[in-house]
Design a protein around this motif. Structure first.
Motif, PDB file in Angstrom:
ATOM      1  N   HIS A 149       0.847  -1.204   0.000  1.00 24.49           N
ATOM      2  CA  HIS A 149       0.000   0.000   0.000  1.00 24.49           C
ATOM      3  C   HIS A 149       0.873   1.240   0.000  1.00 24.49           C
ATOM      4  O   HIS A 149       2.072   1.174   0.261  1.00 24.49           O
ATOM      5  CB  HIS A 149      -1.016  -0.006   1.139  1.00 24.49           C
ATOM      6  CG  HIS A 149      -0.441   0.030   2.526  1.00 24.49           C
ATOM      7  ND1 HIS A 149       0.334  -0.978   3.043  1.00 24.49           N
ATOM      8  CD2 HIS A 149      -0.544   0.954   3.514  1.00 24.49           C
ATOM      9  CE1 HIS A 149       0.672  -0.692   4.290  1.00 24.49           C
ATOM     10  NE2 HIS A 149       0.168   0.473   4.607  1.00 24.49           N
TER      11      HIS A 149
ATOM     12  N   ASP B 137       5.881   4.509   4.705  1.00 26.16           N
ATOM     13  CA  ASP B 137       6.806   3.503   5.228  1.00 26.16           C
ATOM     14  C   ASP B 137       6.815   2.225   4.389  1.00 26.16           C
ATOM     15  O   ASP B 137       7.701   1.388   4.542  1.00 26.16           O
ATOM     16  CB  ASP B 137       6.496   3.182   6.704  1.00 26.16           C
ATOM     17  CG  ASP B 137       5.020   2.965   6.982  1.00 26.16           C
ATOM     18  OD1 ASP B 137       4.165   3.486   6.235  1.00 26.16           O
ATOM     19  OD2 ASP B 137       4.705   2.273   7.975  1.00 26.16           O
ATOM     20  N   HIS B 138       5.855   2.074   3.510  1.00 27.69           N
ATOM     21  CA  HIS B 138       5.788   0.863   2.673  1.00 27.69           C
ATOM     22  C   HIS B 138       6.247   1.137   1.236  1.00 27.69           C
ATOM     23  O   HIS B 138       6.994   0.351   0.673  1.00 27.69           O
ATOM     24  CB  HIS B 138       4.364   0.292   2.698  1.00 27.69           C
ATOM     25  CG  HIS B 138       3.955  -0.093   4.098  1.00 27.69           C
ATOM     26  ND1 HIS B 138       4.043  -1.379   4.564  1.00 27.69           N
ATOM     27  CD2 HIS B 138       3.535   0.668   5.145  1.00 27.69           C
ATOM     28  CE1 HIS B 138       3.667  -1.415   5.844  1.00 27.69           C
ATOM     29  NE2 HIS B 138       3.355  -0.183   6.208  1.00 27.69           N
TER      30      HIS B 138
ATOM     31  N   ASP C 209      -0.357  -4.035   6.783  1.00 23.47           N
ATOM     32  CA  ASP C 209      -0.897  -3.480   8.029  1.00 23.47           C
ATOM     33  C   ASP C 209      -2.364  -3.880   8.226  1.00 23.47           C
ATOM     34  O   ASP C 209      -3.116  -3.208   8.929  1.00 23.47           O
ATOM     35  CB  ASP C 209      -0.760  -1.947   8.040  1.00 23.47           C
ATOM     36  CG  ASP C 209       0.703  -1.512   8.092  1.00 23.47           C
ATOM     37  OD1 ASP C 209       1.586  -2.382   8.257  1.00 23.47           O
ATOM     38  OD2 ASP C 209       0.957  -0.308   7.961  1.00 23.47           O
TER      39      ASP C 209
ATOM     40  N   HIS D  84       4.446  -4.363  10.877  1.00 23.31           N
ATOM     41  CA  HIS D  84       5.048  -3.832  12.102  1.00 23.31           C
ATOM     42  C   HIS D  84       4.824  -4.854  13.218  1.00 23.31           C
ATOM     43  O   HIS D  84       3.804  -5.535  13.237  1.00 23.31           O
ATOM     44  CB  HIS D  84       4.388  -2.511  12.521  1.00 23.31           C
ATOM     45  CG  HIS D  84       4.288  -1.509  11.409  1.00 23.31           C
ATOM     46  ND1 HIS D  84       5.284  -0.610  11.097  1.00 23.31           N
ATOM     47  CD2 HIS D  84       3.300  -1.284  10.504  1.00 23.31           C
ATOM     48  CE1 HIS D  84       4.928   0.119  10.064  1.00 23.31           C
ATOM     49  NE2 HIS D  84       3.703  -0.262   9.674  1.00 23.31           N
TER      50      HIS D  84
HETATM   51 ZN   LIG Z   1       2.786   0.680   7.961  1.00 23.66          ZN
END
Ligand SMILES: [Zn+2]
Length: 312
Positions: free
Chosen positions: A67, A71-72, A181, A224
């Motif tokens: 996505h 952070d991805h 996530d 995470h």
């Molecule tokens: Zn994330």
């Protein structure tokens, strides 16, 4: 780099803000690794990846982006340049990625949307300012290979998991779920309503959790936190959590129209940093919109402002 069951490798990349890290995964295949997610596009991303990939050995055959959150997706273009591998990204997710990170008017739209939902101007200013940092660390791949729910990626089934992001995709094979996530062990994945997002992201998430339960994964590798040993149990907990949060959100409503921002303050506390406030408002709105669809709340729009009341 950690070795996981099934020959998978986990590479954990640093994040400057909570939760402080993001997990990316290398899935083994005949033609090389499938790299799932890339971490932030920080200035040293290429160097970090060159080191990690040298340790892993072999070639990267493809890069799969779950996505478009920074952070991805952040270092996707860097890793693509480093490895020469194609980037695969969900069709809807890529459209939202290009809209949020690739257009000039997004910050203004976001500010206007917060304003319509009752966020005071000084807070809006902080919320939008924060977004500027993330823009600087997102280097997504333009024109990736678009993938959809049900496709196969090197033997892994693409399973849509909307909620945290409308177009979020997970990968499933032999009982293992690379979960992005969608499921997290200790944190509840944020499920927010954003401008131009699908209209009922929490409803989408609840359906996606039911689908996870039906899929019966025996292990999940999240973006995470810890590996999830009981994904079905975790999916049930998250369903229960949101049922409770919906009830709490409903109790904040009465006959007087109230904005999403004003509902969020008692639910999440008055003293929040801008990033937490951003998510508190978006999360409250996703719950309010679900309540509207369940017939427990009513949305009103008046002079460009949005308010909610309890259903009569
Ligand atoms: Zn994330």
């Amino acid at each position: 780099m950690d070795e996981l069951p099934g020959g998978l490798r986990r590479v954990t990349m640093p994040l400057p803000a909570r939760p402080g890290h993001v997990h990316t995964y290398l899935l083994p295949g005949e033609d090389g690794w499938t790299l799932v997610d890339t971490g932030l596009g920080l200035p040293d991303a290429s160097e970090l990846w060159a080191d990690e990939l040298a340790q892993a050995g072999g070639r990267v055959a493809r890069i799969f982006v779950t996505h478009f959150h920074p952070d991805h997706v952040g270092a996707a273009a860097d890793v693509a340049a480093l490895t020469g591998a194609p980037v695969l990204q969900g069709r809807l997710d890529y459209a939202q990625c290009a809209r949020v990170w690739g257009s000039e008017d997004w910050a203004a739209e976001l500010a206007d949307w917060f304003r319509r939902n009752g966020v005071p101007p000084v807070v809006t200013h902080e919320l939008v300012g924060e977004g500027a940092f993330y823009r600087s660390v997102v280097r997504y791949q333009v024109d990736p290979v678009l993938v959809d729910d049900g496709d196969l990626v090197d033997g892994w089934e693409v399973v849509a998991a909307p909620g945290h992001a409308d177009g979020q995709l997970t990968l499933f094979r032999d009982g293992a779920l690379v979960a992005a996530d969608h499921l997290l062990a200790r944190i509840t994945p944020a499920v927010g309503l954003w401008p131009e997002s699908r209209p009922d992201p929490l409803g989408d998430f609840l359906v996606a959790l039911e689908r996870t339960i039906a899929l019966e994964p025996r292990i999940a590798f999240p973006g995470h936190g810890d590996v999830i040993e009981d994904p079905v149990g975790r999916a049930r907990q998250l369903l229960e959590h949101h049922r409770e949060r919906l009830d709490v959100t409903a109790t904040a409503l009465g006959p007087e129209p109230i904005s999403g921002y004003d509902v969020s303050v008692p639910l999440f506390g008055a003293d929040l940093k801008p990033s937490a406030r951003r998510f508190a408002v978006a999360e409250t709105l996703s719950h309010l919109e679900r309540l509207v669809r369940e017939g427990r709340a009513v949305r009103h729009e008046d002079a460009g402002a949005v308010f909610y009341t309890a259903a009569q």
